[in-house]
Design a protein around this motif. Structure first.
Motif, PDB file in Angstrom:
ATOM      1  N   ALA A  58      -2.635   3.936  -6.851  1.00  0.00           N
ATOM      2  CA  ALA A  58      -2.400   5.205  -7.545  1.00  0.00           C
ATOM      3  C   ALA A  58      -2.160   6.338  -6.544  1.00  0.00           C
ATOM      4  CB  ALA A  58      -3.583   5.527  -8.450  1.00  0.00           C
ATOM      5  N   GLY A  59      -2.979   6.389  -5.512  1.00  0.00           N
ATOM      6  CA  GLY A  59      -2.817   7.436  -4.500  1.00  0.00           C
ATOM      7  C   GLY A  59      -1.470   7.373  -3.799  1.00  0.00           C
ATOM      8  N   GLU A  60      -1.054   6.167  -3.449  1.00  0.00           N
ATOM      9  CA  GLU A  60       0.250   6.016  -2.785  1.00  0.00           C
ATOM     10  C   GLU A  60       1.398   6.332  -3.755  1.00  0.00           C
ATOM     11  OE1 GLU A  60       1.111   5.677   0.363  1.00  0.00           O
ATOM     12  OE2 GLU A  60      -1.013   5.685   0.903  1.00  0.00           O
ATOM     13  N   ALA A  61       1.248   5.955  -5.007  1.00  0.00           N
ATOM     14  CA  ALA A  61       2.286   6.266  -5.994  1.00  0.00           C
ATOM     15  C   ALA A  61       2.457   7.774  -6.120  1.00  0.00           C
ATOM     16  CB  ALA A  61       1.948   5.638  -7.343  1.00  0.00           C
ATOM     17  N   VAL A  62       1.359   8.497  -6.219  1.00  0.00           N
ATOM     18  CA  VAL A  62       1.446   9.955  -6.328  1.00  0.00           C
ATOM     19  C   VAL A  62       2.078  10.547  -5.077  1.00  0.00           C
ATOM     20  CG1 VAL A  62       0.103  12.091  -6.478  1.00  0.00           C
ATOM     21  CG2 VAL A  62      -0.466  10.160  -7.945  1.00  0.00           C
ATOM     22  N   ARG A  63       1.657  10.063  -3.922  1.00  0.00           N
ATOM     23  CA  ARG A  63       2.228  10.580  -2.661  1.00  0.00           C
ATOM     24  C   ARG A  63       3.736  10.373  -2.629  1.00  0.00           C
ATOM     25  NH1 ARG A  63       3.958   8.821   1.944  1.00  0.00           N
ATOM     26  NH2 ARG A  63       3.413   6.639   1.598  1.00  0.00           N
ATOM     27  N   LEU A  64       4.169   9.180  -2.992  1.00  0.00           N
ATOM     28  CA  LEU A  64       5.603   8.890  -2.987  1.00  0.00           C
ATOM     29  C   LEU A  64       6.348   9.670  -4.076  1.00  0.00           C
ATOM     30  CD1 LEU A  64       5.435   5.066  -2.253  1.00  0.00           C
ATOM     31  CD2 LEU A  64       6.448   6.827  -0.764  1.00  0.00           C
ATOM     32  N   PHE A  65       5.758   9.774  -5.267  1.00  0.00           N
ATOM     33  CA  PHE A  65       6.391  10.539  -6.346  1.00  0.00           C
ATOM     34  C   PHE A  65       6.570  11.993  -5.926  1.00  0.00           C
ATOM     35  CE2 PHE A  65       4.562   7.638  -9.939  1.00  0.00           C
ATOM     36  CZ  PHE A  65       5.453   6.632  -9.588  1.00  0.00           C
ATOM     37  N   ALA A  66       5.556  12.559  -5.268  1.00  0.00           N
ATOM     38  CA  ALA A  66       5.629  13.956  -4.840  1.00  0.00           C
ATOM     39  C   ALA A  66       6.682  14.138  -3.746  1.00  0.00           C
ATOM     40  CB  ALA A  66       4.267  14.435  -4.355  1.00  0.00           C
ATOM     41  N   THR A  71      10.541   3.474  -5.869  1.00  0.00           N
ATOM     42  CA  THR A  71      10.539   2.152  -6.499  1.00  0.00           C
ATOM     43  C   THR A  71       9.137   1.545  -6.445  1.00  0.00           C
ATOM     44  OG1 THR A  71      10.999   0.947  -4.449  1.00  0.00           O
ATOM     45  CG2 THR A  71      12.918   1.742  -5.711  1.00  0.00           C
ATOM     46  N   GLY A  72       8.914   0.598  -7.295  1.00  0.00           N
ATOM     47  CA  GLY A  72       7.661  -0.139  -7.267  1.00  0.00           C
ATOM     48  C   GLY A  72       7.475  -0.851  -5.942  1.00  0.00           C
ATOM     49  N   GLU A  73       8.564  -1.339  -5.394  1.00  0.00           N
ATOM     50  CA  GLU A  73       8.505  -2.030  -4.116  1.00  0.00           C
ATOM     51  C   GLU A  73       8.043  -1.090  -3.002  1.00  0.00           C
ATOM     52  OE1 GLU A  73      10.939  -2.324  -6.399  1.00  0.00           O
ATOM     53  OE2 GLU A  73      10.494  -4.408  -6.941  1.00  0.00           O
ATOM     54  N   GLN A  74       8.477   0.168  -3.045  1.00  0.00           N
ATOM     55  CA  GLN A  74       8.040   1.144  -2.046  1.00  0.00           C
ATOM     56  C   GLN A  74       6.538   1.427  -2.177  1.00  0.00           C
ATOM     57  OE1 GLN A  74      10.870   4.178  -3.170  1.00  0.00           O
ATOM     58  NE2 GLN A  74      11.920   4.005  -1.176  1.00  0.00           N
ATOM     59  N   ILE A  75       6.080   1.512  -3.401  1.00  0.00           N
ATOM     60  CA  ILE A  75       4.648   1.739  -3.626  1.00  0.00           C
ATOM     61  C   ILE A  75       3.859   0.561  -3.068  1.00  0.00           C
ATOM     62  CG2 ILE A  75       2.837   2.011  -5.364  1.00  0.00           C
ATOM     63  CD1 ILE A  75       5.029   3.353  -7.157  1.00  0.00           C
ATOM     64  N   ALA A  76       4.292  -0.655  -3.392  1.00  0.00           N
ATOM     65  CA  ALA A  76       3.608  -1.852  -2.904  1.00  0.00           C
ATOM     66  C   ALA A  76       3.600  -1.890  -1.377  1.00  0.00           C
ATOM     67  CB  ALA A  76       4.282  -3.102  -3.464  1.00  0.00           C
ATOM     68  N   ALA A  97       3.805   0.606   0.702  1.00  0.00           N
ATOM     69  CA  ALA A  97       2.930   1.660   1.237  1.00  0.00           C
ATOM     70  C   ALA A  97       1.464   1.240   1.208  1.00  0.00           C
ATOM     71  CB  ALA A  97       3.127   2.953   0.453  1.00  0.00           C
ATOM     72  N   VAL A  98       1.104   0.410   0.232  1.00  0.00           N
ATOM     73  CA  VAL A  98      -0.281  -0.057   0.114  1.00  0.00           C
ATOM     74  C   VAL A  98      -0.511  -1.302   0.967  1.00  0.00           C
ATOM     75  CG1 VAL A  98      -2.025  -0.887  -1.534  1.00  0.00           C
ATOM     76  CG2 VAL A  98      -0.466   0.919  -2.205  1.00  0.00           C
ATOM     77  N   GLY A  99       0.568  -2.010   1.298  1.00  0.00           N
ATOM     78  CA  GLY A  99       0.430  -3.239   2.076  1.00  0.00           C
ATOM     79  C   GLY A  99       0.224  -4.472   1.215  1.00  0.00           C
ATOM     80  N   ILE A 100       0.786  -4.440   0.017  1.00  0.00           N
ATOM     81  CA  ILE A 100       0.706  -5.587  -0.887  1.00  0.00           C
ATOM     82  C   ILE A 100       2.119  -5.984  -1.295  1.00  0.00           C
ATOM     83  CG2 ILE A 100      -1.582  -4.972  -1.785  1.00  0.00           C
ATOM     84  CD1 ILE A 100      -0.151  -3.821  -4.282  1.00  0.00           C
ATOM     85  N   SER A 101       2.239  -7.132  -1.934  1.00  0.00           N
ATOM     86  CA  SER A 101       3.553  -7.562  -2.407  1.00  0.00           C
ATOM     87  C   SER A 101       3.878  -6.856  -3.720  1.00  0.00           C
ATOM     88  CB  SER A 101       3.561  -9.078  -2.634  1.00  0.00           C
ATOM     89  OG  SER A 101       2.753  -9.414  -3.745  1.00  0.00           O
TER      90      SER A 101
END
Length: 188
Positions: A7-15, A23-28, A30-34
């Motif tokens: 959630a934190g990375e999604a908000v950072r990227l959205f902002a 993209t969802g892939e960018q969020i993943a 940024a967190v270090g997951i697939s």
């Protein structure tokens, strides 16, 4: 923990990039997951922010769970605000709440978080009053408190968009103004 990190990375990227530019892939990444792991936790990129939105509501419900029987809601919230019992206004959450006013998909997630909180608030008010969460009166009271919490959060996020130093006093002012308005009832 992972859901909050996402959630934190999604908000950072959205902002930084906008919701449509992320993209969802960018969020993943940024967190270090697939991406596959991300989609196991969330049905859409916008829903990735739900844990942050729900955390604020969970805090409010938890605080209301400590509301003394002999104290009115307004008095209890006023005392809590004076006692410094409000959560800190995290810039990421305020950014997110501001984005919910312009992005329909994020707005839907924000409203879903409040919809999810409604039965919890109704149960809390039912226990307090000795009634049932299924009673219309209890449902209306829960919706009123829920709406006041939402309106206060949105007002604070918009009013203090350019003031990262906004204090608990400003949060309390918005919250108390919304609860006062709700307690006044309908104008006619």
């Amino acid at each position: 923990m992972l859901r909050l990190e996402i959630a934190g990375e999604a908000v950072r990227l959205f902002a930084a990039q906008g919701v449509t530019g992320t993209t969802g892939e960018q969020i993943a990444q940024a967190v270090g997951i697939s991406a596959r792991t991300l989609w196991r936790h969330f049905p859409s990129k916008e829903s990735c922010v739900l844990p942050l939105l729900a955390a604020g509501l969970e805090f409010a419900v938890e605080r209301l769970g400590n509301w003394p029987a002999e104290t009115s809601l307004l008095d209890y919230v006023t005392e809590s605000c004076r006692g410094g019992e409000l959560p800190a206004a995290a810039p990421a959450i305020l950014d997110l709440i501001r984005m919910t006013s312009t992005d329909p998909a994020l707005r839907a997630v924000w409203l879903q978080a409040h919809d999810d909180a409604l039965p919890v608030l109704a149960e809390l008010l039912a226990q307090r009053s000795g009634g049932s969460a299924d009673e219309l009166r209890i449902k209306v009271h829960a919706a009123t408190v829920n709406g006041a919490l939402r309106a206060a959060a949105e007002e604070f996020a918009l009013r203090y968009a350019d003031d990262p130093e906004a204090s608990d006093d400003e949060i309390a002012t918005c919250l108390l103004a919304a609860l006062h308005a709700a307690s006044e009832g309908l104008p006619y």
